[in-house]
Design a protein around this motif. Structure first.
Motif, PDB file in Angstrom:
ATOM      1  N   MET A   1       4.033 -57.340  -7.912  1.00 17.28           N
ATOM      2  CA  MET A   1       5.041 -56.580  -7.464  1.00 17.28           C
ATOM      3  C   MET A   1       4.728 -55.299  -7.930  1.00 17.28           C
ATOM      4  O   MET A   1       4.795 -54.628  -9.229  1.00 17.28           O
ATOM      5  CB  MET A   1       6.516 -57.150  -8.284  1.00 17.28           C
ATOM      6  CG  MET A   1       6.803 -58.305  -7.765  1.00 17.28           C
ATOM      7  SD  MET A   1       7.525 -58.235  -5.946  1.00 17.28           S
ATOM      8  CE  MET A   1       8.065 -60.070  -5.764  1.00 17.28           C
TER       9      MET A   1
ATOM     10  N   ILE B   1       4.173 -58.422 -12.487  1.00 22.20           N
ATOM     11  CA  ILE B   1       4.926 -57.569 -12.756  1.00 22.20           C
ATOM     12  C   ILE B   1       4.003 -56.133 -13.154  1.00 22.20           C
ATOM     13  O   ILE B   1       3.291 -56.120 -14.220  1.00 22.20           O
ATOM     14  CB  ILE B   1       6.047 -57.574 -13.438  1.00 22.20           C
ATOM     15  CG1 ILE B   1       6.794 -58.806 -13.183  1.00 22.20           C
ATOM     16  CG2 ILE B   1       6.859 -56.229 -13.714  1.00 22.20           C
ATOM     17  CD1 ILE B   1       7.538 -58.652 -11.828  1.00 22.20           C
TER      18      ILE B   1
ATOM     19  N   CYS C   1      10.717 -63.111  -9.548  1.00 17.96           N
ATOM     20  CA  CYS C   1       9.476 -62.887  -9.168  1.00 17.96           C
ATOM     21  C   CYS C   1       8.220 -63.739 -10.101  1.00 17.96           C
ATOM     22  O   CYS C   1       7.200 -64.156  -9.196  1.00 17.96           O
ATOM     23  CB  CYS C   1       9.148 -61.295  -9.529  1.00 17.96           C
ATOM     24  SG  CYS C   1      10.231 -60.290  -8.718  1.00 17.96           S
TER      25      CYS C   1
ATOM     26  N   TYR D   1       6.777 -51.882 -10.278  1.00 20.36           N
ATOM     27  CA  TYR D   1       8.147 -52.281 -10.185  1.00 20.36           C
ATOM     28  C   TYR D   1       9.283 -51.399 -10.879  1.00 20.36           C
ATOM     29  O   TYR D   1       8.945 -50.762 -11.990  1.00 20.36           O
ATOM     30  CB  TYR D   1       8.106 -53.721 -11.056  1.00 20.36           C
ATOM     31  CG  TYR D   1       9.251 -54.449 -11.129  1.00 20.36           C
ATOM     32  CD1 TYR D   1       9.671 -55.496 -10.231  1.00 20.36           C
ATOM     33  CD2 TYR D   1      10.374 -54.277 -12.093  1.00 20.36           C
ATOM     34  CE1 TYR D   1      10.782 -56.305  -9.992  1.00 20.36           C
ATOM     35  CE2 TYR D   1      11.694 -55.127 -12.037  1.00 20.36           C
ATOM     36  CZ  TYR D   1      11.635 -56.037 -10.937  1.00 20.36           C
ATOM     37  OH  TYR D   1      12.847 -56.532 -10.887  1.00 20.36           O
TER      38      TYR D   1
END
Length: 256
Positions: free
Chosen positions: A152, A172, A165, A155
């Motif tokens: 991601m 992340i 997630c 983020y």
């Protein structure tokens, strides 16, 4: 030793001083970088840069803002490039509802096609999300994206979505916004994410961290991101550097 997992050294902003920018990053302890290509112009250059430096890698994908321009030919091209030894991920891909160049339905279809391609070639994906969190999560679940997982990227959403997630096999990644004085969300996320699922990035030339906010970002500044996260987590810079680098090496499947 730092790993900038998302940088656009292939951007025109670096055409005049790319070599010097890369050397500054190396001098700052940024040993590894992934240059992200996202259209016809930036993808070949990402690979070219990666070929020139042993510890720089490339990702290839199609940006959602330009989804309307992607054809079957581009998808086949990305699949072909995915076998290059320096390509380590497919992306960036995703949804961007801020700009209106590409209709939402077109973005969603291009996103799905790239997820399926990544599953076919067994590579992690890099997710671009702007004002589209719920739709991105729905599509990732529907396409069983947890099989390959990914990042991601940058983020900047609520901490409420972090566990979702993580459950979908995503890391992340935090960038410059975590250093911004008025940015509460990334600071909350920086504390919440388990150390073994945390990555750092610059997204250079965009989103330069404090105190360089508003200026051109560059990969050397990823150290500022790491320092801020260390402060927020009440730990050492060395621990952040060691773990985020180890995480990136594992995610990208690098034999180092």
């Amino acid at each position: 030793m730092l790993f900038d997992t998302h940088v656009h050294l292939n951007a025109r902003d670096f055409f005049e001083d790319r070599e010097e920018t890369i050397q500054r990053a190396f001098d700052a302890g940024v040993k590894y970088m992934v240059v992200v290509g996202f259209d016809r112009e930036t993808i070949p250059l990402a690979i070219e840069i990666a070929e020139q430096y042993e510890t720089i890698y490339a990702a290839v994908g199609w940006h959602p803002v330009d989804a309307i321009d992607m054809t079957g030919e581009e998808l086949a091209w990305i699949e072909e490039l995915s076998s290059h030894p320096k390509v380590v991920a497919i992306g960036e891909m995703g949804l961007d509802y801020h700009w209106d160049k590409s209709p939402k339905d077109v973005q969603k279809e291009v996103f799905r096609k790239q997820i399926r391609l990544a599953k076919k070639v067994n590579m992690p994906i890099i997710i671009h999300n702007r004002e589209a969190t719920e739709d991105i999560i729905d599509i990732l679940k529907q396409e069983n994206a947890e099989v390959i997982g990914g990042i991601m990227h940058c983020y900047n959403d609520s901490a409420d979505y972090v566990q979702t997630c993580l459950d979908m096999n995503f890391y992340i990644s935090l960038g410059g916004p975590v250093t911004f004085k008025n940015a509460t969300l990334p600071k909350e996320v920086a504390v919440q994410v388990p150390m073994d699922r945390l990555l750092i990035e610059t997204d250079a030339p965009f989103l330069a961290p404090h105190p360089n906010r508003g200026k051109r970002n560059e990969p050397a500044y990823v150290k500022l991101v790491a320092e801020k996260i260390a402060e927020l987590r009440e730990t050492t810079l060395d621990e952040i550097c060691e773990n985020t680098t180890k995480n990136a090496i594992s995610l990208f499947g690098l034999n180092l």
